[in-house]
Design a protein around this motif. Structure first.
Motif, PDB file in Angstrom:
ATOM      1  N   LEU A 181      44.143  20.150   9.662  1.00  0.00           N
ATOM      2  CA  LEU A 181      45.401  20.703  10.731  1.00  0.00           C
ATOM      3  C   LEU A 181      45.413  20.434  11.491  1.00  0.00           C
ATOM      4  CD1 LEU A 181      45.791  23.051   8.489  1.00  0.00           C
ATOM      5  CD2 LEU A 181      46.562  24.153  10.220  1.00  0.00           C
ATOM      6  N   MET A 182      46.567  18.821  11.870  1.00  0.00           N
ATOM      7  CA  MET A 182      45.702  18.022  13.874  1.00  0.00           C
ATOM      8  C   MET A 182      46.633  18.237  14.787  1.00  0.00           C
ATOM      9  SD  MET A 182      44.279  14.083  13.585  1.00  0.00           S
ATOM     10  CE  MET A 182      45.609  13.260  13.263  1.00  0.00           C
ATOM     11  N   SER A 183      46.037  18.916  15.919  1.00  0.00           N
ATOM     12  CA  SER A 183      46.798  18.694  16.702  1.00  0.00           C
ATOM     13  C   SER A 183      46.885  17.548  17.309  1.00  0.00           C
ATOM     14  CB  SER A 183      46.427  20.168  17.012  1.00  0.00           C
ATOM     15  OG  SER A 183      45.348  19.810  17.548  1.00  0.00           O
ATOM     16  N   ILE A 186      41.623  17.611  21.336  1.00  0.00           N
ATOM     17  CA  ILE A 186      40.056  16.839  20.792  1.00  0.00           C
ATOM     18  C   ILE A 186      39.624  17.192  19.874  1.00  0.00           C
ATOM     19  CG2 ILE A 186      38.301  16.574  22.133  1.00  0.00           C
ATOM     20  CD1 ILE A 186      39.193  17.303  24.655  1.00  0.00           C
ATOM     21  N   ASP A 187      39.572  18.413  19.241  1.00  0.00           N
ATOM     22  CA  ASP A 187      38.628  19.071  17.997  1.00  0.00           C
ATOM     23  C   ASP A 187      39.495  18.439  16.707  1.00  0.00           C
ATOM     24  OD1 ASP A 187      37.408  20.788  20.086  1.00  0.00           O
ATOM     25  OD2 ASP A 187      38.478  21.960  20.493  1.00  0.00           O
ATOM     26  N   SER A 188      40.563  18.995  16.413  1.00  0.00           N
ATOM     27  CA  SER A 188      40.866  18.256  15.094  1.00  0.00           C
ATOM     28  C   SER A 188      40.410  17.102  14.289  1.00  0.00           C
ATOM     29  CB  SER A 188      41.931  18.842  15.124  1.00  0.00           C
ATOM     30  OG  SER A 188      42.946  18.383  15.689  1.00  0.00           O
ATOM     31  N   PHE A 207      52.373  20.084  13.086  1.00  0.00           N
ATOM     32  CA  PHE A 207      53.299  21.367  13.235  1.00  0.00           C
ATOM     33  C   PHE A 207      54.241  20.356  15.202  1.00  0.00           C
ATOM     34  CE2 PHE A 207      51.070  22.849   9.769  1.00  0.00           C
ATOM     35  CZ  PHE A 207      51.592  23.488   9.209  1.00  0.00           C
ATOM     36  N   ARG A 263      49.792  30.397  13.498  1.00  0.00           N
ATOM     37  CA  ARG A 263      48.499  29.859  13.203  1.00  0.00           C
ATOM     38  C   ARG A 263      48.750  29.923  11.532  1.00  0.00           C
ATOM     39  NH1 ARG A 263      47.975  26.830  16.857  1.00  0.00           N
ATOM     40  NH2 ARG A 263      45.941  27.335  18.142  1.00  0.00           N
ATOM     41  N   THR A 284      40.370  22.758   9.567  1.00  0.00           N
ATOM     42  CA  THR A 284      40.781  22.773  11.226  1.00  0.00           C
ATOM     43  C   THR A 284      39.937  22.337  12.209  1.00  0.00           C
ATOM     44  OG1 THR A 284      39.799  24.972  11.453  1.00  0.00           O
ATOM     45  CG2 THR A 284      42.329  24.720  10.625  1.00  0.00           C
ATOM     46  N   GLY A 285      40.056  22.200  13.212  1.00  0.00           N
ATOM     47  CA  GLY A 285      38.740  21.677  14.540  1.00  0.00           C
ATOM     48  C   GLY A 285      38.302  22.746  15.623  1.00  0.00           C
ATOM     49  N   GLN A 290      36.001  29.248  21.432  1.00  0.00           N
ATOM     50  CA  GLN A 290      35.966  27.980  22.302  1.00  0.00           C
ATOM     51  C   GLN A 290      36.900  28.281  23.270  1.00  0.00           C
ATOM     52  OE1 GLN A 290      38.032  23.909  22.275  1.00  0.00           O
ATOM     53  NE2 GLN A 290      35.927  23.509  20.867  1.00  0.00           N
ATOM     54  N   SER A 293      41.779  32.066  21.317  1.00  0.00           N
ATOM     55  CA  SER A 293      42.683  32.373  19.206  1.00  0.00           C
ATOM     56  C   SER A 293      41.688  32.154  18.424  1.00  0.00           C
ATOM     57  CB  SER A 293      43.576  31.480  19.547  1.00  0.00           C
ATOM     58  OG  SER A 293      43.138  30.302  19.528  1.00  0.00           O
ATOM     59  N   GLN A 294      40.125  31.609  19.237  1.00  0.00           N
ATOM     60  CA  GLN A 294      38.431  30.986  18.337  1.00  0.00           C
ATOM     61  C   GLN A 294      37.976  32.784  18.138  1.00  0.00           C
ATOM     62  OE1 GLN A 294      38.300  27.612  18.593  1.00  0.00           O
ATOM     63  NE2 GLN A 294      40.035  26.403  18.462  1.00  0.00           N
ATOM     64  N   CYS A 342      53.174  22.350  20.518  1.00  0.00           N
ATOM     65  CA  CYS A 342      53.661  23.808  19.652  1.00  0.00           C
ATOM     66  C   CYS A 342      53.271  25.090  20.459  1.00  0.00           C
ATOM     67  CB  CYS A 342      54.539  23.481  18.558  1.00  0.00           C
ATOM     68  SG  CYS A 342      52.729  23.551  17.614  1.00  0.00           S
TER      69      CYS A 342
HETATM   70  P1  ATP Z   1      42.560  21.105  19.126  1.00  0.00           P
HETATM   71  O1  ATP Z   1      41.350  20.334  20.277  1.00  0.00           O
HETATM   72  O2  ATP Z   1      41.538  20.296  17.208  1.00  0.00           O
HETATM   73  O3  ATP Z   1      43.632  21.041  19.819  1.00  0.00           O
HETATM   74  P2  ATP Z   1      42.080  23.698  20.054  1.00  0.00           P
HETATM   75  O4  ATP Z   1      40.260  23.622  20.651  1.00  0.00           O
HETATM   76  O5  ATP Z   1      42.997  23.319  21.175  1.00  0.00           O
HETATM   77  O6  ATP Z   1      41.642  22.336  18.831  1.00  0.00           O
HETATM   78  P3  ATP Z   1      43.462  25.383  18.485  1.00  0.00           P
HETATM   79  O7  ATP Z   1      44.868  24.978  19.770  1.00  0.00           O
HETATM   80  O8  ATP Z   1      43.246  26.991  19.054  1.00  0.00           O
HETATM   81  O9  ATP Z   1      41.975  24.827  19.410  1.00  0.00           O
HETATM   82  O10 ATP Z   1      43.889  24.887  17.517  1.00  0.00           O
HETATM   83  C1  ATP Z   1      42.648  25.658  16.609  1.00  0.00           C
HETATM   84  C2  ATP Z   1      42.889  24.335  15.272  1.00  0.00           C
HETATM   85  O11 ATP Z   1      44.547  24.601  14.517  1.00  0.00           O
HETATM   86  C3  ATP Z   1      43.325  22.901  15.773  1.00  0.00           C
HETATM   87  O12 ATP Z   1      42.059  22.399  15.475  1.00  0.00           O
HETATM   88  C4  ATP Z   1      43.871  22.033  14.552  1.00  0.00           C
HETATM   89  O13 ATP Z   1      42.871  22.181  13.154  1.00  0.00           O
HETATM   90  C5  ATP Z   1      44.955  23.738  14.125  1.00  0.00           C
HETATM   91  N1  ATP Z   1      45.917  22.727  15.380  1.00  0.00           N
HETATM   92  C6  ATP Z   1      46.647  23.620  16.520  1.00  0.00           C
HETATM   93  N2  ATP Z   1      47.724  23.268  17.230  1.00  0.00           N
HETATM   94  C7  ATP Z   1      48.198  22.488  16.303  1.00  0.00           C
HETATM   95  C8  ATP Z   1      49.319  21.747  15.374  1.00  0.00           C
HETATM   96  N3  ATP Z   1      50.287  21.773  16.645  1.00  0.00           N
HETATM   97  N4  ATP Z   1      49.576  20.914  14.650  1.00  0.00           N
HETATM   98  C9  ATP Z   1      48.547  20.852  13.158  1.00  0.00           C
HETATM   99  N5  ATP Z   1      47.240  21.991  13.423  1.00  0.00           N
HETATM  100  C10 ATP Z   1      47.374  22.505  14.783  1.00  0.00           C
END
Ligand code: ATP
Ligand code: MG
Length: 391
Positions: A181-183, A186-188, A207, A263, A284-285, A290, A293-294, A342
């Motif tokens: 799941l890639m936002s 930075i993390d994913s 997404f 989520r 997921t990342g 952090q 939500s985590q 999103c």
């Molecule tokens: P990231 O740096 O990867 O966005 P984050 O620290 O912002 O992570 P969250 O926003 O809580 O953390 O998201 C947690 C995880 O949910 C993300 O690492 C990613 O794997 C998944 N995720 C979040 N938003 C999306 C998205 N729009 N599409 C796909 N995966 C998502």
């Protein structure tokens, strides 16, 4: 004339038993793909190493970078191949050593071809004396500044110096496929990269809330997928329109619960996509605590929405280490570009940190879950990326 080669070595402990031939074959084939168009004549397996022969016009910096991005490579060397004759080695060493500065050195000779008339010990002594006379540097067997390796083959001698460290790990495609799941964050991308380093091919799902927001997150996810393709040669990115799901959630759910519900839907949709592709696990990342939500409670509630394992390689990582990794991987500059994500849509500044499974179930009972998942799946757009030699 001397020929340039690259010698690639891998970590042996990772290679026990019957997986070894498969690992080495896959590494050789990944190396072939990674150096495509970079002037490599031939790639072949030799005993406990893989060799690449460079054309005379090959650009070493490009080859060096490409091999450095290939998982399974523990270390590698630029090597010169000269005639099977110590005078030829001496002739090569003269200009090579003049160009280097070192306090002390050692010679490490190895006779792969035992028919060569001089034994390794003797080669070490003779070449050691030669280098000492040439440079005035003393021999130091343990931890020398410069190690000069000589491999005597049946048709020549390989001469090589400093090792270049690779990422190690396993060649991509030896450990199956995962769906990350890639936002655009930075993390994913770092999490996906870590799975690749363990030999997994990774497909990406992103997404987005277009048309409620602009396409910036889609473009970021695409750029990230393209950068990560450098490490796995081919990628697929599934773009899932998420606005429909979000619009239903905001009607039924109080603001603090929205992120957790988003989520859970993401995980359900990603799992369905993964199943269609025969993929057994999600990535997921997330990193513990952090962001709000985590928390453990929220992670547990999200986890419960999926039947397949959700791998979270960064769960115990510190943010600064993740940032360092993102810089090294090359995703950081894209990840920090502003976007309209999103998950910032219709959510309060203070989402619930300890979501209760009971409340979540009660809220979801008001939603047509399967229908929403299916609607999203029906609108998935797939983008494909292929490793280009233009970089
Ligand atoms: P990231 O740096 O990867 O966005 P984050 O620290 O912002 O992570 P969250 O926003 O809580 O953390 O998201 C947690 C995880 O949910 C993300 O690492 C990613 O794997 C998944 N995720 C979040 N938003 C999306 C998205 N729009 N599409 C796909 N995966 C998502
Ligand atoms: Mg994020």
């Amino acid at each position: 004339m001397k020929k340039r080669l690259v010698i690639v070595k891998f970590h042996e402990p990772a290679l026990k038993g019957k997986n070894r031939p498969m690992f080495i074959r896959r590494l050789a084939s990944n190396l072939r793909r990674s150096v495509k168009g970079a002037g490599v004549e031939r790639v072949w397996q030799s005993h406990l190493m893989i060799c690449l022969r460079l054309r005379d016009d090959a650009d070493w910096d490009t080859v060096r970078r490409r091999i450095g991005d290939c998982f399974g490579v523990a270390k590698y060397y630029l090597a010169y191949k000269v005639a099977a004759d110590l005078d030829a080695v001496k002739e090569l060493l003269q200009p090579e050593l003049a160009a280097r500065q070192f306090k002390d050195f050692r010679i490490t000779a190895h006779r792969s071809d035992k028919r060569f008339p001089i034994k390794s010990d003797q080669i070490n002594r003779e070449m050691g004396a030669y280098v000492q006379a040439l440079t005035n540097a003393p021999v130091r067997l343990k931890d020398p500044d410069l190690e000069i390796s000589l491999d005597v083959l049946h048709d020549g001698i390989l001469v090589y110096f400093d090792p270049i460290q690779g990422y190690g790990g396993m060649p991509v495609d030896v450990s199956g496929t995962t769906m990350a799941l890639m936002s655009g964050g930075i993390d994913s991308p770092v999490a996906a990269w870590q799975l690749m380093r363990r030999g997994s091919r990774v497909k990406f799902v992103h997404f987005h809330s277009h048309p409620l927001v602009d396409t910036s997150s889609i473009e970021k996810a695409s750029e990230l997928a393209e950068i990560l393709t450098r490490y796995q040669y081919e990628s697929e990115l599934f773009l899932v329109p998420f606005a429909g799901v979000q619009q239903r959630i905001i009607v039924e759910a109080p603001p603090p619960y929205r992120v957790v519900l988003y989520r859970r839907f993401m995980v359900r949709i990603a799992e369905a996509l993964a199943r269609q592709q025969g993929i057994p696990a999600l990535v997921t990342g997330e990193s513990l605590a952090q962001v709000a939500s985590q928390t453990l409670e929220n992670i547990a509630v999200v986890d419960a929405a999926a039947d397949m394992p959700i791998l979270r390689p960064l769960i115990g990582a510190n943010k600064n280490d993740i940032v360092d990794a993102a810089r090294q991987i090359g995703t950081y500059p894209v990840s920090i570009m502003p976007d309209q994500d999103c998950c910032t849509l219709f959510v309060p500044r203070h989402p619930v940190t300890k979501s209760s499974p009971k409340v979540v179930n009660r809220l979801e009972a008001l939603l047509p879950v399967d229908e929403l998942v299916q609607q999203a799946l029906d609108q998935v757009e797939t983008r494909r990326f292929a490793f280009s030699s233009l970089r």
